[in-house]
Each structure stands twice: as structure tokens, then as C-alpha cells.
Scaffold this active site. Structure first.
Site, PDB file in Angstrom:
ATOM      1  N   HIS A 188      -3.498   6.040 -10.010  1.00 55.42           N
ATOM      2  CA  HIS A 188      -4.003   5.157 -11.135  1.00 55.42           C
ATOM      3  C   HIS A 188      -3.205   5.043 -12.209  1.00 55.42           C
ATOM      4  CE1 HIS A 188      -8.161   4.963  -9.513  1.00 55.42           C
ATOM      5  NE2 HIS A 188      -8.336   5.958  -9.208  1.00 55.42           N
ATOM      6  N   CYS A 501       2.311 -12.723   7.105  1.00 53.65           N
ATOM      7  CA  CYS A 501       1.745 -12.058   5.733  1.00 53.65           C
ATOM      8  C   CYS A 501       2.059 -10.696   5.567  1.00 53.65           C
ATOM      9  CB  CYS A 501       0.167 -12.194   5.939  1.00 53.65           C
ATOM     10  SG  CYS A 501      -0.379 -11.436   7.102  1.00 53.65           S
TER      11      CYS A 501
END
Length: 555
Positions: A188, A501
């Protein structure tokens, strides 16, 4: 001057005072252990109080920041409801005779270690969430007051590590960089730093000491370097690099809104890879022409129970609305291998990358596929959508998925549900079998999307998660490039578009090769869209083979 090297987690440079934060751990006397019923009641009371705290923190953080930052508290609330975690704590209390504090500590350790042992960087980051939630419970059980980390003025924050809840409550106006002894690129802390555009370095080790607090420092988040009391020469280099980075950002902005066309008129669509609504916003901000890969499994991985049709529908609808009319290609559930969730009850496999994952799981548990397709087709009424199926290896797999899709569309029509008239259904080419059979698969698919990461792994028998064999995992290997060429040629013969991708799509040295094959679109991380557009607009398609594709005898 002291030079410390770690891992760059967020690019950029900064210079300022160090603020060294060392968390004070609880050191009070242990309390007597009550009866199992008493300990269970204390646990349940702490859960209720933690839930109330997290609800309030979510509301406060949404008002002070954007909702994507506050979502960490929603994730923590879901963890408080995770049945595996709750049952583990309760068993430790009732069967092992532990007090609730000891039971929470042990459960936190077990679950944290389990997440850290997973190959997925995303799941490894959940380890910090488990510890954070458990620490909140322990503070409540011990009657300790939670005090947010307060910064005195704009500083370079140095810490052993930062809990997710600590990170999101930081005063962003007083944070110019973050350096930590532990952590990862997917923590985070790293995500917040990237969102804020500030440099971050992790994995420095236990070298930032309290004695360094207040000292002048400089950070290079790209190189992963921290200088304590840097020399004038280092400070000058950092300032020059800061100016260069800002100048580079300004240069790239000129490519916003411009067509992705080479000097000799070859067009290519530049799309973004995303996994959340926040990523969709980043795709729009970086002027992506659409989303070439929406990883739908992250909604499953962050949940404590299997998401239902309505929950999925709301997510897909929101993603389409955030893209404002741009096409979004949703990849169906790719669970298995390095990504799993306890509620699926998947057995442990000796070689999970070769086992029950992606389309194999969906064709084995048809209700998963039907639920997801129902949500996708319902959402198709709110924007331009395509659906692609991962891990295809046989023609019959694609045929079975199409049959299910047709059945779902008939169901929805009978129910009077609004859906788009046409939603292209494509196949991901990420196994050698799919590439070799691409001529036959082109008859069953409306488009191809080449996933170079798994294609490389399966072609070279080199585990993409195993850092010890990184020398043998070569996405430019001649065999990989020939499979890509074969796929593009068969797509062209069938008249269907082909996208790349995987990580190789963002390799600017490979852009010429892809465009020479007639690749219609490249899907990359949002931050790579403008650098790739710059590359496209400044190039002329050469049409030749990169050296890597030329094997012996091909000269």
C-alpha cells in the site's frame, strides 16, 4: 555521506529532512486468561468495535482524499468477516486454550506467512492487511488508543515499514518521499506513493537508525537509493534529475489527444491494462484509447466470499462509465496458479501453473462462468465492451465458452434485460498450443489478445515467478517471437484484430516488430501510454525482424 541501496518502489527524486518513525509495540503485562466463552465474547466485542472504527476511518479518509485511497479500510472490514480467519482464532481459543490476544497474534502470523509464501505479488501485499487488522484488534483488546502518525513539516519519512492504515492517514502535504526497511513494490505504501507521484524506496534493511532523524537526505526512487547527509555534488545531481523528470513529464503531455500513427501512416490503438476502478481513472488520465485488459479476478481476490452477479455487474458498469465511451476488454476470471481465494476450495497442486486455472476452472464450475457472463452482458448496455477468455489451449474450449455465452444471452433476452446488440468474444493466446492452433481458433474467436508473459513461461518451461531462473525467462526468445508472428499472420488471414497485452507490449524496442506484423493494438500500464505514443509517432515501420527472432540458419 552514507549511501543506502534498496528497491525503487515509486520513481522520482526528492531532497529534505529525514523523519525516522519507529513504532512503539505493546509491552504491558499479560492479562489472566478467562474461560473460552469469556475469551470468545471479548473477541466478538473487539470485532464489532474494529468494524465501527474502520467505517469511521473510511468516511474520514473519503472526505480528505479520494475514495481509492480509502478503500483499504473497506478491505480491512472484509477481512474482519473472513471465515477462515475467524474460525482459526476461535479454534485457538476453544481447542488450544489460548487467550484471545495470543489467539489473534498466532492467527495473524499464520495467515501473514501464508500470503507471503504465495507467488502473486498482489496476494503477498495482503500479508500487511492481515497484520494491520490484527493489530487493530489487539489495540482494542488491550485498551490502547490508536494515534495516527503525525508529520511535523514536509519530510522524507523513514520507517521499518508502514501499515496500510498508517499510510492512508498520513498528511500528504507533509510527505515528500518514503523510505522503508521492509515492504515491497506492491505494498500500500508503494501504491500510495505512485498515486501521489512521490518517490519511494523499500527493502533498505535495518540501516536507517534513530540517530539519522532530522538529517538532510536525498532519495532517488527510480534507482532505489537513499543518501544521508549527501555531498553538494549528489544534491546537485538530484536537483538536475528532478528538473529532467519534470521536463520529461511536460514533454509527454504534448502527446495527449494525438493519434497513434507512425510517420509512414501505420496506425495502432494504445490501450491500458487495469485491475480496478482506480486504474480506469489512471487510464483516462494518461489518454489511453481504451482498456485492452481488465483483470476481473482482483474483485474476487479482495472478497471474503465469491462475488455475486449484482456485485460484479456494478463493478463492470462503473468501469465502462469511467472510460467515457472507450472500449473495455474484460478478461474473464483468471483464478488459479499464483492467484487464489480460500472460498474457492481449490486443492493444493504440485504445479498450479499447469493445473486448474482460468478457463479450465470456469468450464469445470460452469456457475462461475455463467454468473460472470450474465453480469458482463448486462453491463454491456452501458458502454463499449469486449470479452476475452484466458488460457485457451484447445478449439473445443472456445466453442464451449461461446455456447455458454449464447445461452446466457438468450436467458437475459427472455428476462427483458438490456444488453448490447453485439459483444465481441475473443481468445487470449498465451499457450503455445493456442498459437499453433491460431488458424483454427480464428474461426471461433472475434479477436486475439496475446499474453506474452504466460506465452513465454509455457514456451520456455520457465516459471515467470521464479527469480532464480530469470536468465532463462526471455520474452524475446526466437521461439516466443515466432509464435507471436504465427498468431498475427493467422489473425490477418481470418480478418480479425490482434492485440498484444503482456509486458512485451510496453517494451519500446519491440514496437517496430509488433507494428510490422500488423498488430492492431498494444495494451500497457497506464503510465506507459504516452511514452509509447511518442515512440509510435516518431518511428517509421521498418518491417524487418528483430535479431532475436533470427535463429541459426535464418540469416
Amino acid at each position: 555521506m552514507i549511501t543506502l541501496n534498496g528497491i525503487g518502489a515509486s520513481p522520482g527524486t526528492a531532497e529534505g529532512a529525514l523523519f525516522c518513525y519507529h513504532r512503539q509495540e505493546y509491552a504491558g503485562p499479560p492479562r489472566p486468561v478467562g474461560s473460552p466463552d469469556q475469551e470468545l465474547e471479548r473477541f466478538r466485542a473487539a470485532l464489532r468495535q474494529a468494524d465501527a472504527q474502520l467505517r469511521q476511518l473510511f468516511r474520514d479518509t473519503v472526505s480528505d482524499a479520494d475514495e481509492s485511497v480509502a478503500q483499504v479500510f473497506e478491505i480491512h472490514r472484509m477481512m474482519l468477516e473472513d471465515q477462515d480467519y475467524l474460525e482459526k482464532v476461535e479454534r485457538l481459543i476453544t481447542q488450544s486454550g489460548k487467550g484471545v490476544e495470543a489467539a489473534v497474534e498466532e492467527a495473524a502470523r499464520i495467515f501473514s506467512e501464508t500470503f507471503l509464501a504465495m507467488d502473486s505479488a498482489y496476494m503477498q501485499a495482503r500479508s500487511a492487511d492481515v497484520l494491520d487488522v490484527s493489530t487493530r484488534l489487539l489495540h482494542i483488546l488491550r485498551g490502547e488508543e490508536e494515534k495516527p502518525l503525525t508529520l511535523p513539516f514536509p519530510v522524507i519519512l523513514a520507517a521499518d515499514d508502514l501499515r496500510p492504515s498508517e499510510t492512508v492517514q498520513l498528511d500528504k502535504k507533509k510527505l515528500i518521499a518514503i523510505v522503508t526497511a521492509e515492504g515491497s513494490r506492491n505494498s500500500h505504501t508503494a501504491i500510495l506513493a505512485k498515486t501521489m507521484g512521490i518517490p519511494a524506496v523499500v527493502q533498505l534493511g535495518d540501516v536507517v537508525t534513530p540517530e539519522m532523524d532530522g538529517k538532510h537526505a536525498a532519495v532517488d526512487g527510480s534507482a532505489g537509493t537513499l543518501w544521508v547527509e549527501p555531498t553538494d555534488a549528489i544534491c546537485q545531481l538530484v536537483r538536475e534529475k528532478t528538473m529532467d523528470l519534470e521536463e520529461r513529464r511536460q514533454q509527454l503531455l504534448q502527446y495527449k489527444g494525438r493519434p497513434s500513427v507512425t510517420r509512414d501512416g501505420v496506425s495502432v490503438r494504445l490501450l491500458a491494462n487495469v485491475g480496478s476502478l482506480e486504474d480506469c481513472e489512471a487510464a483516462v488520465e494518461n489518454d489511453a484509447e481504451g482498456v485492452g485488459l481488465f483483470r476481473t479476478e482482483f474483485q474476487y481476490l479482495s472478497a471474503s466470499t465469491c462475488p455475486g452477479e449484482e456485485e460484479l455487474f456494478r463493478m463492470y458498469r462503473s468501469a465502462l462509465e469511467k472510460l467515457g465511451g472507450r472500449t473495455v476488454v474484460f478478461r474473464t476470471l483468471d483464478i488459479g496458479a499464483d492467484k487464489s481465494a480460500p472460498y474457492f476450495g481449490l486443492p493444493e497442486e504440485e504445479n498450479p501453473a499447469m493445473g486448474m486455472r482460468a478457463v479450465r476452472l470456469c468450464l469445470t464450475r460452469r456457475e462461475l462462468l455463467r454468473t460472470q457472463l450474465r453480469a458482463l452482458y448486462r453491463a454491456s448496455a452501458f458502454g463499449k465492451m469486449q470479452i476475452m477468455i484466458p488460457m485457451i489451449a484447445s478449439v473445443w474450449e472456445m466453442q464451449e465458452v461461446r455456447k455458454t455465452a449464447q445461452s446466457v444471452k438468450r436467458e437475459l433476452a427472455a428476462e427483458g434485460a438490456a444488453c448490447a446488440d453485439s459483444v465481441p468474444l475473443g481468445a487470449m493466446i498465451e499457450t503455445p498450443a493456442a498459437a499453433i492452433l491460431s488458424g483454427e481458433l480464428a474461426k471461433e474467436a472475434d479477436f486475439f489478445s496475446i499474453g506474452t508473459n504466460d506465452l513465454t513461461q509455457y514456451t520456455l518451461a520457465a516459471d515467470r515467478q521464479n527469480g532464480d531462473i530469470h536468465l532463462f525467462y526471455d520474452a524475446r526468445h526466437p521461439a516466443v517471437l515466432r509464435l507471436i508472428r504465427m498468431t498475427a499472420e493467422n489473425a490477418a488471414k481470418a480478418g480479425i484484430p490482434v492485440c498484444v497485452c503482456g509486458d512485451l507490449a510496453a517494451d519500446l524496442t519491440m514496437t517496430d516488430f509488433f507494428l510490422s506484423l500488423g498488430v492492431d493494438s498494444l495494451s500497457v500500464p497506464p503510465s506507459m501510454v504516452l511514452p509509447l505514443r511518442e515512440r509510435v509517432r516518431l518511428m517509421t515501420v521498418g518491417g524487418g525482424l528483430p535479431a532475436q527472432e533470427k535463429g541459426e540458419g535464418d540469416a
